[in-house]
Design a protein around this motif. Structure first.
Motif, mmCIF file in Angstrom:
data_model
loop_
_atom_site.group_PDB
_atom_site.id
_atom_site.type_symbol
_atom_site.label_atom_id
_atom_site.label_comp_id
_atom_site.label_asym_id
_atom_site.label_seq_id
_atom_site.Cartn_x
_atom_site.Cartn_y
_atom_site.Cartn_z
ATOM 1 N N ARG A 11 72.891 26.700 52.393
ATOM 2 C CA ARG A 11 74.192 26.231 51.887
ATOM 3 C C ARG A 11 74.100 24.763 51.497
ATOM 4 O O ARG A 11 74.507 24.367 50.393
ATOM 5 N N LEU A 12 73.550 23.940 52.382
ATOM 6 C CA LEU A 12 73.415 22.518 52.107
ATOM 7 C C LEU A 12 72.425 22.266 50.984
ATOM 8 O O LEU A 12 72.617 21.371 50.157
ATOM 9 N N TYR A 13 71.369 23.085 50.933
ATOM 10 C CA TYR A 13 70.352 22.895 49.896
ATOM 11 C C TYR A 13 70.926 23.219 48.514
ATOM 12 O O TYR A 13 70.585 22.551 47.523
ATOM 13 N N LEU A 14 71.783 24.214 48.414
ATOM 14 C CA LEU A 14 72.421 24.537 47.137
ATOM 15 C C LEU A 14 73.293 23.378 46.668
ATOM 16 O O LEU A 14 73.298 23.026 45.476
ATOM 17 N N LEU A 15 74.028 22.765 47.588
ATOM 18 C CA LEU A 15 74.837 21.604 47.241
ATOM 19 C C LEU A 15 73.947 20.447 46.790
ATOM 20 O O LEU A 15 74.273 19.726 45.842
ATOM 21 N N HIS A 16 72.828 20.281 47.475
ATOM 22 C CA HIS A 16 71.867 19.241 47.115
ATOM 23 C C HIS A 16 71.345 19.458 45.695
ATOM 24 O O HIS A 16 71.236 18.503 44.903
ATOM 25 N N LEU A 17 71.033 20.687 45.348
ATOM 26 C CA LEU A 17 70.556 20.982 44.001
ATOM 27 C C LEU A 17 71.628 20.679 42.956
ATOM 28 O O LEU A 17 71.330 20.189 41.860
ATOM 29 N N LEU A 18 72.875 20.949 43.290
ATOM 30 C CA LEU A 18 73.964 20.699 42.350
ATOM 31 C C LEU A 18 74.233 19.212 42.152
ATOM 32 O O LEU A 18 74.843 18.817 41.151
ATOM 33 N N SER A 19 73.768 18.390 43.087
ATOM 34 C CA SER A 19 74.022 16.955 42.961
ATOM 35 C C SER A 19 73.310 16.353 41.758
ATOM 36 O O SER A 19 73.658 15.258 41.305
ATOM 37 N N SER A 20 72.308 17.065 41.222
ATOM 38 C CA SER A 20 71.597 16.567 40.038
ATOM 39 C C SER A 20 72.233 17.055 38.747
ATOM 40 O O SER A 20 71.768 16.716 37.658
ATOM 41 N N GLY A 21 73.300 17.873 38.855
ATOM 42 C CA GLY A 21 73.993 18.338 37.663
ATOM 43 C C GLY A 21 74.359 19.803 37.752
ATOM 44 O O GLY A 21 73.842 20.539 38.609
ATOM 45 N N PRO A 22 75.260 20.281 36.872
ATOM 46 C CA PRO A 22 75.698 21.689 36.877
ATOM 47 C C PRO A 22 74.521 22.635 36.647
ATOM 48 O O PRO A 22 73.551 22.289 35.971
ATOM 49 N N LYS A 23 74.642 23.830 37.195
ATOM 50 C CA LYS A 23 73.575 24.820 37.065
ATOM 51 C C LYS A 23 74.157 26.223 37.000
ATOM 52 O O LYS A 23 75.197 26.503 37.594
ATOM 53 N N HIS A 24 73.446 27.086 36.282
ATOM 54 C CA HIS A 24 73.783 28.503 36.271
ATOM 55 C C HIS A 24 73.210 29.155 37.525
ATOM 56 O O HIS A 24 72.270 28.631 38.147
ATOM 57 N N GLY A 25 73.776 30.310 37.881
ATOM 58 C CA GLY A 25 73.356 30.966 39.121
ATOM 59 C C GLY A 25 71.875 31.218 39.207
ATOM 60 O O GLY A 25 71.237 30.949 40.241
ATOM 61 N N TYR A 26 71.276 31.716 38.122
ATOM 62 C CA TYR A 26 69.855 32.052 38.177
ATOM 63 C C TYR A 26 68.986 30.813 38.309
ATOM 64 O O TYR A 26 67.838 30.892 38.769
ATOM 65 N N GLU A 27 69.517 29.641 37.909
ATOM 66 C CA GLU A 27 68.736 28.411 38.027
ATOM 67 C C GLU A 27 68.459 28.065 39.484
ATOM 68 O O GLU A 27 67.405 27.502 39.806
ATOM 69 N N PHE A 28 69.422 28.360 40.366
ATOM 70 C CA PHE A 28 69.214 28.080 41.782
ATOM 71 C C PHE A 28 68.002 28.851 42.300
ATOM 72 O O PHE A 28 67.150 28.299 43.012
ATOM 73 N N ILE A 29 67.939 30.128 41.946
ATOM 74 C CA ILE A 29 66.834 30.972 42.403
ATOM 75 C C ILE A 29 65.504 30.434 41.884
ATOM 76 O O ILE A 29 64.523 30.329 42.619
ATOM 77 N N GLN A 30 65.485 30.061 40.589
ATOM 78 C CA GLN A 30 64.252 29.557 39.991
ATOM 79 C C GLN A 30 63.841 28.219 40.590
ATOM 80 O O GLN A 30 62.655 27.974 40.870
ATOM 81 N N LEU A 31 64.805 27.327 40.827
ATOM 82 C CA LEU A 31 64.493 26.008 41.391
ATOM 83 C C LEU A 31 63.923 26.119 42.799
ATOM 84 O O LEU A 31 62.960 25.434 43.147
ATOM 85 N N VAL A 32 64.531 26.983 43.611
ATOM 86 C CA VAL A 32 64.030 27.176 44.975
ATOM 87 C C VAL A 32 62.642 27.802 44.935
ATOM 88 O O VAL A 32 61.730 27.383 45.661
ATOM 89 N N SER A 33 62.455 28.798 44.072
ATOM 90 C CA SER A 33 61.150 29.441 43.943
ATOM 91 C C SER A 33 60.084 28.432 43.514
ATOM 92 O O SER A 33 58.974 28.407 44.056
ATOM 93 N N ASP A 34 60.427 27.574 42.537
ATOM 94 C CA ASP A 34 59.479 26.546 42.084
ATOM 95 C C ASP A 34 59.169 25.563 43.209
ATOM 96 O O ASP A 34 58.023 25.122 43.362
ATOM 97 N N ARG A 35 60.202 25.204 43.978
ATOM 98 C CA ARG A 35 60.003 24.248 45.082
ATOM 99 C C ARG A 35 59.027 24.798 46.101
ATOM 100 O O ARG A 35 58.249 24.049 46.702
ATOM 101 N N PHE A 36 59.029 26.120 46.286
ATOM 102 C CA PHE A 36 58.144 26.759 47.263
ATOM 103 C C PHE A 36 56.860 27.288 46.621
ATOM 104 O O PHE A 36 56.133 28.054 47.235
ATOM 105 N N GLY A 37 56.597 26.882 45.390
ATOM 106 C CA GLY A 37 55.365 27.296 44.731
ATOM 107 C C GLY A 37 55.258 28.789 44.549
ATOM 108 O O GLY A 37 54.157 29.340 44.474
ATOM 109 N N GLY A 38 56.401 29.474 44.477
ATOM 110 C CA GLY A 38 56.394 30.917 44.292
ATOM 111 C C GLY A 38 56.168 31.718 45.563
ATOM 112 O O GLY A 38 56.155 32.942 45.525
ATOM 113 N N THR A 39 55.987 31.033 46.705
ATOM 114 C CA THR A 39 55.759 31.757 47.962
ATOM 115 C C THR A 39 57.058 32.272 48.572
ATOM 116 O O THR A 39 57.039 33.102 49.476
#
Length: 201
Positions: A11-39
């Motif tokens: 929950r907090l991490y999603l808010l943190h991601l939004l602090s850099s600007g608006p995002k579409h729903g699928y962007e959250f999934i992609q950003l988290v996946s990229d942050r974890f190197g796809g693992t």
């Protein structure tokens, strides 16, 4: 696999991601996946209900854009992120540790899979050699008992390799708690005892 985010952290991490600007729903999934190197990649069923709850709390607003929905922080959401800046720093540190841990798990799984593959290939090679020997002896009329024993042994070995492969695949995917692990070991011990009895040991 252990939980990547502790309770409330996603929950907090999603808010943190939004602090850099608006995002579409699928962007959250992609950003988290990229942050974890796809693992690790959160499922839509994990992300969207949390976004809906954040919107209900007044921390996030949403706006439809065709077939997608764009989310952004409200003023209250920006204030919440600023008030929890230290927690976000600690959360990023925890995420970094999770990335390293998941990478280690992936490497371990790959090594284990390679060991299993080499064992399977060796068993298959031996089985093929035994079958070829038996076929050659049968063609020449030399179907002695020893050749038949080797063939039967190869067939049993194939079944054991398949059992080991299936068990390891299941454990890699699901893991095993203490009770399940104990039950599996009990079954293996019981099977060894029954086979020992059959072999007259």
């Amino acid at each position: 696999m252990n939980a990547v985010f502790a309770h409330g952290d996603l929950r907090l991490y999603l808010l943190h991601l939004l602090s850099s600007g608006p995002k579409h729903g699928y962007e959250f999934i992609q950003l988290v996946s990229d942050r974890f190197g796809g693992t690790y990649s959160p499922s839509p069923g994990t992300v969207y209900p949390r976004l809906a709850k954040l919107e209900a709390e007044g921390l996030v607003s949403s706006e439809r854009h065709g077939r997608t929905t764009r989310y952004e922080l409200t003023e209250a959401g920006s204030e919440y992120v600023a008030a929890h800046a230290e927690e976000i720093v600690e959360l990023e540190r925890s995420v970094s540790e999770s990335v390293h841990s998941l990478a280690d798990q992936v490497r371990g799984n790959v090594r284990e899979a390679m060991k299993t593959l080499r064992a399977d290939l060796a068993a298959a090679k031996e089985r093929e050699a035994n079958e070829a020997t038996f076929k050659a002896q049968r063609a020449s009329g030399e179907t002695d008992e020893r050749a038949q024993q080797r063939l039967r042994g190869a067939e049993i070995d194939r079944d054991l390799v398949r059992l080991r492969h299936d068990t390891r695949a299941w454990l890699r995917e699901h893991g095993a708690d203490t009770e399940t692990a104990a039950a599996i070991r009990d079954e293996i011990a019981a099977l060894r005892a029954r086979i020992g009895t059959l072999l007259g040991r």
